[in-house]
Design an enzyme around this catalytic site. Structure first.
Site, PDB file in Angstrom:
ATOM      1  N   TYR A  17     -18.264 -31.711  -1.076  1.00 33.48           N
ATOM      2  CA  TYR A  17     -19.008 -32.411  -0.025  1.00 33.48           C
ATOM      3  C   TYR A  17     -20.319 -31.699   0.289  1.00 33.48           C
ATOM      4  CZ  TYR A  17     -14.237 -34.011   0.140  1.00 33.48           C
ATOM      5  OH  TYR A  17     -13.016 -34.462  -0.231  1.00 33.48           O
ATOM      6  N   TYR A 145      -6.002 -39.479   4.609  1.00 30.09           N
ATOM      7  CA  TYR A 145      -6.791 -38.930   3.492  1.00 30.09           C
ATOM      8  C   TYR A 145      -5.877 -38.801   2.280  1.00 30.09           C
ATOM      9  CZ  TYR A 145      -9.421 -36.046   0.360  1.00 30.09           C
ATOM     10  OH  TYR A 145     -10.054 -35.583  -0.769  1.00 30.09           O
ATOM     11  N   ASP A 246       2.702 -39.347   0.619  1.00 30.07           N
ATOM     12  CA  ASP A 246       1.758 -38.378   0.085  1.00 30.07           C
ATOM     13  C   ASP A 246       1.982 -37.060   0.820  1.00 30.07           C
ATOM     14  OD1 ASP A 246      -0.360 -36.775  -0.568  1.00 30.07           O
ATOM     15  OD2 ASP A 246      -1.912 -38.281  -0.204  1.00 30.07           O
ATOM     16  N   LYS A 275      -1.302 -29.481  -4.267  1.00 27.69           N
ATOM     17  CA  LYS A 275      -1.807 -28.304  -3.532  1.00 27.69           C
ATOM     18  C   LYS A 275      -0.928 -27.035  -3.691  1.00 27.69           C
ATOM     19  CE  LYS A 275      -5.253 -30.184  -0.497  1.00 27.69           C
ATOM     20  NZ  LYS A 275      -5.362 -31.612  -0.191  1.00 27.69           N
TER      21      LYS A 275
HETATM   22  C1  LIG Z   1      -5.869 -32.744  -0.907  1.00 24.32           C
HETATM   23  C2  LIG Z   1      -5.128 -34.011  -0.792  1.00 24.32           C
HETATM   24  C3  LIG Z   1      -5.204 -34.986  -1.799  1.00 24.32           C
HETATM   25  C4  LIG Z   1      -6.091 -34.828  -3.005  1.00 24.32           C
HETATM   26  O1  LIG Z   1      -5.739 -33.748  -3.816  1.00 24.32           O
HETATM   27  P1  LIG Z   1      -6.811 -33.120  -4.829  1.00 24.32           P
HETATM   28  O2  LIG Z   1      -6.023 -32.094  -5.586  1.00 24.32           O
HETATM   29  O3  LIG Z   1      -7.904 -32.545  -3.983  1.00 24.32           O
HETATM   30  O4  LIG Z   1      -7.294 -34.232  -5.685  1.00 24.32           O
HETATM   31  C5  LIG Z   1      -4.462 -36.137  -1.635  1.00 24.32           C
HETATM   32  N1  LIG Z   1      -3.680 -36.320  -0.563  1.00 24.32           N
HETATM   33  C6  LIG Z   1      -3.568 -35.402   0.412  1.00 24.32           C
HETATM   34  C7  LIG Z   1      -2.661 -35.661   1.565  1.00 24.32           C
HETATM   35  C8  LIG Z   1      -4.296 -34.220   0.338  1.00 24.32           C
HETATM   36  O5  LIG Z   1      -4.195 -33.313   1.315  1.00 24.32           O
END
Ligand SMILES: *Cc1c(COP(=O)(O)O)cnc(C)c1O
Length: 432
Positions: A17, A145, A246, A275
């Site tokens: 960003y 997100y 997610d 992550k």
């Molecule tokens: C960071 C994140 C993503 C994206 O993951 P990247 O490895 O940065 O592509 C998707 N969903 C959530 C909830 C996240 O925190």
């Protein structure tokens, strides 16, 4: 020398960003160990970010280093089309073991965003192969997100700025309000009313609901109650809609349980992990689904899941992820996260009384100070440097100053983080 590098970086290298036309101070890291990053000028800072939720056991961990070097002796990588290998098999066994029992299949990908893309494809293909090609839309929550690729962007909050300029090229999905019930005791039927209205009106065209369970992270660090999740699960069942959770930010203990969905005692149809999966070492993500979803994709007898990254199930990444999960299993992470939570409760909550602070909230290993006004460019010119000068690494954004330290952080180091946040809040706006 160091200055040249910094200028070169500012002129030529994109950061997350970032703009190459407006300069914000940036720091070169030369090494990292435990919870400390060492900067090129020799200073050390305490890491409050776990490199965006990932480095849960800290940096330069001997066992994680060893896992990578051991795997390197065998092979760094091999294509996954038509071939398989022990690191992928071992990691898949571990993940299937620790996730909810119905989740039995796993797709490895190279980043969280791609794991979300795969989840969306799974959901759409599941219905398509069963003669329901109209079920192509997604229902999600505001303030969410889910990543930066186009499919993932389309389910991020449409207003919060991050992706709004791409509106015209993104598919139009359905958005329910961000949940506001903080505890199950607060939960009221009105919390779910609009969500229920959307799913009951549009279920024939909805493939799946996608959301971040209990903590909406980059879209505003909003926390909400397990009862909301239980209601969502029940509505998905009632209306024949899949549920994608997610957990890329919340996974592997961050909210106090291994996965956030455990606190609601529900199981998703599709689960995205990422992550912290490799303990902050390499980029790897995974999408798990139930046998029912997998069978649905193959229901027409020829359905194959249409995805296959070049570096799928990279052996180095799988090996370090396996070791990361082994360390987690042997550690006292529940206690570590509970201790971090109670210390942050004590040390951050007083900031609620400070001028300019709208809210302070803590959940598991996540502590958030929400300001009344967003941090503007003038504040961003001094605040990151202020943190580094005081010996901590934090990356505030929007209205939020937040911490999610490695689980191994010592109380004194955590106090440094919370203390410096307090000092920043007290700093007069014109004192530059
Ligand atoms: C960071 C994140 C993503 C994206 O993951 P990247 O490895 O940065 O592509 C998707 N969903 C959530 C909830 C996240 O925190």
């Amino acid at each position: 020398m160091a200055l040249d590098d910094t200028l070169f970086d500012a002129k030529h290298i994109w950061h997350p960003y970032s703009s190459l036309k407006s300069y914000f101070p940036i720091h070169q890291v030369t090494s990292a160990s435990g919870v400390r990053l060492t900067l090129a000028d020799g200073r050390e800072v305490i890491d409050g970010m776990s490199s965006w939720w990932a480095a849960i056991h800290g940096y330069n961990h001997p066992r994680l280093n060893q896992a990578i070097t051991d795997q390197l002796d065998d092979m760094a990588h091999v294509m996954f089309g038509g071939l398989t290998h022990q690191p992928a098999i071992k990691l898949a066994r571990q993940l299937i073991e620790i996730t909810a029992e119905p989740l039995q299949t796993i797709f490895f990908s190279d980043s969280g965003s791609v794991a979300v893309e795969v989840a969306i494809k799974m959901a759409i293909q599941h219905w398509f192969a069963q003669g329901k090609p109209n079920k192509q839309r997604l229902l999600t929550l505001r303030n969410g997100y889910h990543g930066d690729t186009f499919g993932a962007m389309a389910v991020c909050d449409p207003e919060n700025g991050m992706h709004s300029m791409f509106k015209q090229v993104l598919p139009k999905h359905l958005f329910a309000p961000a949940p506001s019930c903080v505890t199950d005791a607060d939960y009221q039927d009105s919390d779910i009313a609009e969500f229920r209205q959307l799913i009951s009106t549009h279920h024939h065209e909805i493939a799946a609901v996608i959301l971040e369970p209990l903590v909406q992270n980059a879209g505003g660090m909003n926390f909400y109650c397990p009862e909301y999740l239980r209601q969502v699960r029940a509505l998905c069942d009632d209306y024949n809609v899949l549920l994608i959770l997610d957990e890329i930010a919340t996974n592997f203990g961050r909210t106090g349980t291994m996965f956030a969905y455990e606190q609601a005692d529900i199981c998703p149809d599709i689960l995205c992990l990422g992550k912290a999966l490799t303990g902050g070492y390499m980029t790897l993500a995974a999408t798990l689904c139930t046998d029912n979803v997998a069978a649905g994709i193959a229901a027409d007898g020829k359905g194959v899941l249409m995805h296959g990254p070049t570096y799928m199930a990279n052996p180095l990444a799988c090996a370090v992820a396996s070791e990361n999960l082994a360390i987690l299993a042997e550690s006292h992470w529940q206690q570590q996260v509970a201790d971090i939570e109670s210390q942050m409760e004590i040390e951050l909550m007083p900031y609620k009384q400070y001028e300019g602070v709208a809210d302070v909230r803590v959940k598991g290993g996540i502590g958030v100070v929400e300001l009344i006004k967003p941090l503007d460019n003038s504040v961003m010119q001094w605040l990151p440097a202020f943190f580094v000068d005081k010996g901590v690494w934090l990356r505030p954004f929007g209205k939020l100053i937040y911490i999610m330290p490695p689980f191994i952080i010592e109380p004194a180091d955590l106090s440094m983080l919370t203390d410096v946040i307090g000092k920043a809040l007290l700093r007069p706006a014109d004192d530059t």
